[in-house]
Design an enzyme around this catalytic site. Structure first.
Site, PDB file in Angstrom:
ATOM      1  N   ARG A   1       0.817  -1.215   0.000  1.00 46.38           N
ATOM      2  CA  ARG A   1       0.000   0.000   0.000  1.00 46.38           C
ATOM      3  C   ARG A   1       0.854   1.270   0.000  1.00 46.38           C
ATOM      4  O   ARG A   1       0.505   2.275  -0.633  1.00 46.38           O
ATOM      5  CB  ARG A   1      -0.919  -0.013   1.224  1.00 46.38           C
TER       6      ARG A   1
ATOM      7  N   HIS B   1       0.386   4.470  -2.455  1.00 46.39           N
ATOM      8  CA  HIS B   1       0.194   5.834  -1.955  1.00 46.39           C
ATOM      9  C   HIS B   1       1.356   6.754  -2.310  1.00 46.39           C
ATOM     10  O   HIS B   1       1.196   7.966  -2.332  1.00 46.39           O
ATOM     11  CB  HIS B   1      -0.065   5.816  -0.447  1.00 46.39           C
ATOM     12  N   ASP B   2       2.513   6.175  -2.588  1.00 47.96           N
ATOM     13  CA  ASP B   2       3.608   6.997  -3.102  1.00 47.96           C
ATOM     14  C   ASP B   2       3.323   7.378  -4.559  1.00 47.96           C
ATOM     15  O   ASP B   2       3.348   8.545  -4.936  1.00 47.96           O
ATOM     16  CB  ASP B   2       4.944   6.253  -2.991  1.00 47.96           C
TER      17      ASP B   2
ATOM     18  N   VAL C   1       0.672  10.118  -5.708  1.00 50.34           N
ATOM     19  CA  VAL C   1       0.866  11.518  -5.322  1.00 50.34           C
ATOM     20  C   VAL C   1       2.180  12.015  -5.922  1.00 50.34           C
ATOM     21  O   VAL C   1       3.258  11.631  -5.476  1.00 50.34           O
ATOM     22  CB  VAL C   1       0.857  11.675  -3.790  1.00 50.34           C
TER      23      VAL C   1
ATOM     24  N   GLY D   1       3.591  11.043  -8.500  1.00 53.63           N
ATOM     25  CA  GLY D   1       4.376   9.953  -9.079  1.00 53.63           C
ATOM     26  C   GLY D   1       5.173   9.187  -8.035  1.00 53.63           C
ATOM     27  O   GLY D   1       5.205   9.549  -6.849  1.00 53.63           O
TER      28      GLY D   1
ATOM     29  N   ASP E   1       7.944   8.757  -6.309  1.00 53.98           N
ATOM     30  CA  ASP E   1       9.116   9.604  -6.078  1.00 53.98           C
ATOM     31  C   ASP E   1       9.543   9.636  -4.619  1.00 53.98           C
ATOM     32  O   ASP E   1      10.305  10.531  -4.227  1.00 53.98           O
ATOM     33  CB  ASP E   1       8.819  11.036  -6.548  1.00 53.98           C
TER      34      ASP E   1
ATOM     35  N   SER F   1       7.920  10.604  -2.184  1.00 55.82           N
ATOM     36  CA  SER F   1       7.420  11.800  -1.477  1.00 55.82           C
ATOM     37  C   SER F   1       6.690  11.422  -0.193  1.00 55.82           C
ATOM     38  O   SER F   1       6.714  12.172   0.785  1.00 55.82           O
ATOM     39  CB  SER F   1       6.513  12.630  -2.391  1.00 55.82           C
TER      40      SER F   1
ATOM     41  N   ASN G   1      -3.818   8.744   4.712  1.00 50.06           N
ATOM     42  CA  ASN G   1      -2.571   8.175   5.251  1.00 50.06           C
ATOM     43  C   ASN G   1      -2.502   8.178   6.772  1.00 50.06           C
ATOM     44  O   ASN G   1      -1.884   7.281   7.370  1.00 50.06           O
ATOM     45  CB  ASN G   1      -1.363   8.971   4.720  1.00 50.06           C
TER      46      ASN G   1
ATOM     47  N   HIS H   1      -6.278  -5.963  -2.209  1.00 49.20           N
ATOM     48  CA  HIS H   1      -7.064  -6.116  -0.978  1.00 49.20           C
ATOM     49  C   HIS H   1      -7.311  -7.584  -0.631  1.00 49.20           C
ATOM     50  O   HIS H   1      -8.168  -7.887   0.188  1.00 49.20           O
ATOM     51  CB  HIS H   1      -8.368  -5.319  -1.082  1.00 49.20           C
ATOM     52  N   THR H   2      -6.586  -8.479  -1.219  1.00 50.37           N
ATOM     53  CA  THR H   2      -6.556  -9.875  -0.770  1.00 50.37           C
ATOM     54  C   THR H   2      -5.681 -10.007   0.479  1.00 50.37           C
ATOM     55  O   THR H   2      -5.672 -11.051   1.130  1.00 50.37           O
ATOM     56  CB  THR H   2      -6.044 -10.814  -1.892  1.00 50.37           C
TER      57      THR H   2
ATOM     58  N   THR I   1      -9.425 -16.811   5.051  1.00 45.49           N
ATOM     59  CA  THR I   1      -8.047 -17.035   5.474  1.00 45.49           C
ATOM     60  C   THR I   1      -7.478 -18.176   4.639  1.00 45.49           C
ATOM     61  O   THR I   1      -8.187 -19.085   4.244  1.00 45.49           O
ATOM     62  CB  THR I   1      -7.949 -17.392   6.967  1.00 45.49           C
TER      63      THR I   1
END
Ligand code: HEM
Ligand SMILES: *[C@@H]1O[C@H](CO)[C@@H](O)[C@H](O)[C@H]1NC(C)=O
Ligand SMILES: *[C@@H]1O[C@H](CO)[C@@H](O)[C@H](O)[C@H]1NC(C)=O
Ligand SMILES: *[C@@H]1O[C@H](CO)[C@@H](O)[C@H](O)[C@H]1NC(C)=O
Length: 322
Positions: free
Chosen positions: A62, A66-67, A70, A72, A74, A76, A94, A193-194, A243
């Site tokens: 994740r 999320h990198d 935003v 690209g 990079d 950040s 976040n 999301h598995t 599970t």
């Protein structure tokens, strides 16, 4: 004479185009000579982190998403608050949610010891995401490398560009389209999301107020996620109810078929007719097809606006600009 000039101009243009192209492209062997042990280090530190806490594999995956969404891919997202940086870590999607920073730091310190000032934090995040998936029984793929690290963070960009779990399909599609990813990428990448967990606050509305949800599943989730806003907001539930000895599998798609998607944004992939519905069906039946498309879309996501050439820097400490 004119033709000589023409040839020279053409050659110059071709050289320029090739140079720009080369700058913009990530490559698999980028650190082959400058840091030959890079991938071994990332695999071993990530594997240890997942052995210690299996959720970490999901968290690292994740973190990469999320990198990349935003400004690209990079690095950040790794920057801490400072006098000049407004950290993306404080953005709504976040805060109290995105994790794995200590693992990235641990990898970076071993990588610096092996090959100092050579490997970007952005590339470490890309490699750690792959190793997190692999450590949880998922597929592996070739990670393209050569990203450089940003000099800035984009807090407002993190608030606007990371999709909300309350989104409907058209909103998800446009959020992905804005990053050069299509409906097929959205459907394949949502299979992330598995693995991993979500907080009650992200799925409360779904388990109490939606109708396209399996009633036993809703009751199970309600047991640890009270209806009252503010109570138990941070209680965790697995994104994938099934599970398995192989946590990274195609069960996520099987859940959608039986209305056991945890997030609203998960279930919308299998509630509106469309290409994505057929894709959910295909993936629910074939982990081979899911793995093939997931890995291709991960490479595509990893290509979102990387900083290359003279742009950005190689951070010494992933949390700070040099
Ligand atoms: C389609 C739009 C998406 C939305 C709306 C979304 C939303 C969310 C939310 C709300 C959570 C729970 C966070 C929390 O409660 O702390 C979550 C977890 C997670 N997401 Fe997504 N996500 C999306 C796409 C993706 C993609 C593309 C990936 C990676 C390729 C991904 C990987 C993960 C993982 C692995 C977790 C579990 C993290 C952990 O346990 O630490 N998600 N997502
Ligand atoms: C192991 O995982 C726990 C959480 O389950 C965490 O608090 C701890 O820092 C981790 N230790 C290492 C060495 O990664
Ligand atoms: C931050 O992200 C937004 C949304 O993508 C974008 O419009 C803006 O240009 C970014 N700001 C910077 C400084 O990169
Ligand atoms: C369910 O919807 C009703 C009506 O919109 C709202 O008042 C209530 O707060 C919602 N409950 C949850 C748990 O989201």
């Amino acid at each position: 004479m004119a033709s000589t000039t023409h040839v020279i101009v053409t050659l110059a243009l071709v050289t320029l185009l090739v140079a720009c192209h080369a700058n913009a492209q990530l490559t698999a062997d980028y650190y082959a000579t400058s840091c030959p042990n890079l991938q071994t280090i990332v695999r071993s530190v990530t594997q240890q982190a997942v052995n210690n806490e299996s959720r970490m594999g999901a968290s690292l995956l994740r973190l990469f998403f999320h990198d990349c969404f935003v400004n690209g891919c990079d690095g950040s997202i790794l920057l801490d608050d400072s006098t000049t940086i407004q950290s993306e870590k404080n953005a709504l999607p976040n805060l109290n949610s995105v994790r794995g920073f200590e693992v990235i730091d641990a990898i970076k310190s071993q990588v610096e010891a092996a090959c100092s000032a050579t490997v970007s934090c952005a590339d470490i995040v890309a490699l750690a995401a792959r190793e997190g998936v692999f450590a949880l029984g998922g597929p592996s793929w070739t990670v393209l490398l050569g990203r450089r690290d940003s000099l800035i963070a984009n807090l407002s960009g993190a608030n606007t560009d990371l999709p909300s779990p309350l989104s409907d399909l058209p909103t998800l599609v446009s959020a992905f389209q804005a990053k050069g990813l299509n409906l097929q990428d959205l459907t394949a990448l949502s299979g992330a999301h598995t693995i991993g967990q979500a907080r009650c606050i992200t799925f409360r509305g779904r388990i109490y107020n939606e109708t396209n949800i399996n009633s036993n599943f809703a009751a199970t989730r309600q047991a640890t996620c009270p209806a009252t806003a503010g109570i138990g907001d941070n209680n965790l539930a697995p994104l994938d109810v099934q599970t398995s000895a192989q946590p990274f599998d195609n069960a996520y798609y099987q859940n959608l078929l039986t209305q056991r998607g945890l997030l609203h944004s998960d279930q919308v992939l299998f509630s509106t007719a469309g290409l994505q519905t057929a894709q959910v069906l295909t993936y629910s039946l074939s982990s081979t097809n899911f793995f093939r498309d997931f890995t291709a879309s991960m490479v595509k996501m990893g290509n979102i606006s990387p900083l290359t050439g003279a742009n950005g820097e190689i951070r010494r400490n992933c949390r700070l600009v040099n």
